[in-house]
Design a protein around this motif. Sequence first.
Motif, PDB file in Angstrom:
ATOM      1  N   PRO A  34      -4.562 -57.573 -10.535  1.00 44.54           N
ATOM      2  CA  PRO A  34      -5.185 -57.054  -9.222  1.00 44.54           C
ATOM      3  C   PRO A  34      -4.170 -56.601  -8.099  1.00 44.54           C
ATOM      4  O   PRO A  34      -4.565 -55.286  -7.860  1.00 44.54           O
ATOM      5  CB  PRO A  34      -5.696 -58.274  -8.674  1.00 44.54           C
ATOM      6  CG  PRO A  34      -6.090 -59.150  -9.779  1.00 44.54           C
ATOM      7  CD  PRO A  34      -4.932 -59.099 -10.657  1.00 44.54           C
ATOM      8  N   PHE A  36      -4.697 -52.525  -7.136  1.00 44.83           N
ATOM      9  CA  PHE A  36      -4.824 -52.023  -5.886  1.00 44.83           C
ATOM     10  C   PHE A  36      -3.846 -51.277  -5.372  1.00 44.83           C
ATOM     11  O   PHE A  36      -4.024 -50.472  -4.502  1.00 44.83           O
ATOM     12  CB  PHE A  36      -5.067 -53.363  -4.931  1.00 44.83           C
ATOM     13  CG  PHE A  36      -6.324 -54.243  -5.310  1.00 44.83           C
ATOM     14  CD1 PHE A  36      -7.574 -53.676  -5.229  1.00 44.83           C
ATOM     15  CD2 PHE A  36      -6.345 -55.685  -5.488  1.00 44.83           C
ATOM     16  CE1 PHE A  36      -8.660 -54.165  -5.502  1.00 44.83           C
ATOM     17  CE2 PHE A  36      -7.544 -56.300  -5.519  1.00 44.83           C
ATOM     18  CZ  PHE A  36      -8.618 -55.688  -5.438  1.00 44.83           C
ATOM     19  N   VAL A  84     -13.151 -61.526 -11.927  1.00 42.87           N
ATOM     20  CA  VAL A  84     -12.493 -60.785 -11.011  1.00 42.87           C
ATOM     21  C   VAL A  84     -12.678 -59.121 -11.556  1.00 42.87           C
ATOM     22  O   VAL A  84     -12.778 -58.193 -10.759  1.00 42.87           O
ATOM     23  CB  VAL A  84     -10.792 -60.994 -11.451  1.00 42.87           C
ATOM     24  CG1 VAL A  84     -10.115 -59.888 -10.806  1.00 42.87           C
ATOM     25  CG2 VAL A  84     -10.680 -62.307 -10.467  1.00 42.87           C
ATOM     26  N   HIS A  98     -16.396 -58.189 -10.517  1.00 39.69           N
ATOM     27  CA  HIS A  98     -16.790 -58.296  -8.743  1.00 39.69           C
ATOM     28  C   HIS A  98     -15.639 -57.535  -7.982  1.00 39.69           C
ATOM     29  O   HIS A  98     -16.254 -57.312  -6.769  1.00 39.69           O
ATOM     30  CB  HIS A  98     -17.078 -59.554  -8.638  1.00 39.69           C
ATOM     31  CG  HIS A  98     -18.189 -60.318  -9.076  1.00 39.69           C
ATOM     32  ND1 HIS A  98     -19.637 -59.847  -8.978  1.00 39.69           N
ATOM     33  CD2 HIS A  98     -18.295 -61.285  -9.897  1.00 39.69           C
ATOM     34  CE1 HIS A  98     -20.285 -60.554  -9.649  1.00 39.69           C
ATOM     35  NE2 HIS A  98     -19.464 -61.793 -10.318  1.00 39.69           N
ATOM     36  N   SER A  99     -14.417 -57.275  -8.585  1.00 38.59           N
ATOM     37  CA  SER A  99     -13.622 -56.494  -7.549  1.00 38.59           C
ATOM     38  C   SER A  99     -12.978 -55.446  -8.135  1.00 38.59           C
ATOM     39  O   SER A  99     -13.143 -54.297  -7.696  1.00 38.59           O
ATOM     40  CB  SER A  99     -12.306 -57.883  -7.413  1.00 38.59           C
ATOM     41  OG  SER A  99     -12.957 -58.993  -6.705  1.00 38.59           O
TER      42      SER A  99
END
Length: 209
Positions: free
Chosen positions: A155, A159, A186, A189-190
């Motif tokens: 992540p 990002f 993860v 949903h992200s």
Amino acid sequence: MTSADRLAALLRPATTALLTVECQRGVVGSDSVLPELAAAARDSGVLDRVGRLVAGAHAAGAAVLHAVAIRRPDGRGANRNARLFRAADRLPVKQLDGTDAVRLTEEIPVADTDLTVTRLHGLSPIAGTDVDALLRNLGCRTLIVTGVSLNIAIPNAVFDAVNLGYDVVLPADAVAGVPADYAAAVVRHSLSLVATVTTTDDILAAWKR
């Protein structure tokens, strides 16, 4: 334009780089200090698929970078401001520079053209490292993120890359985390909100079009 066409356009080899994250023996190898994560990466076939993607990138002419986490024997420069870092200090295997623990696993083929980026601190394979400068110097606009783990480093990489303006492609079957249901959540949903989520086979097919 079909979804396959869009993916192929996004993955033009001249402007695409593949990043492997912590696919090193001390993290996901047989002597891993994180056996649950290592088992998740190996038993699910994630490491094999990362290897296939690296080989495919080599064949297509896309850039390949390997992000490796290392430590100094004296621990200087390493973070100690979170429980994760303090726990790492107590692990029996240290990710010491120059040792087998920081070598890539046998599933990952390494070419002379590959670039290896190490980090002594932090959680991200991009922030605070040379990855961004290298990608820009290589003319890359799309970054494929692979490896471990979906708990923290992946992540962070996604990002950070998006914040820096890159298009991110995430092969969901070439990343791992624990437990498996959390890792899948993860992605769903992200990461799917900011990256193009796809599969290893679809990326390899795009490079063969």
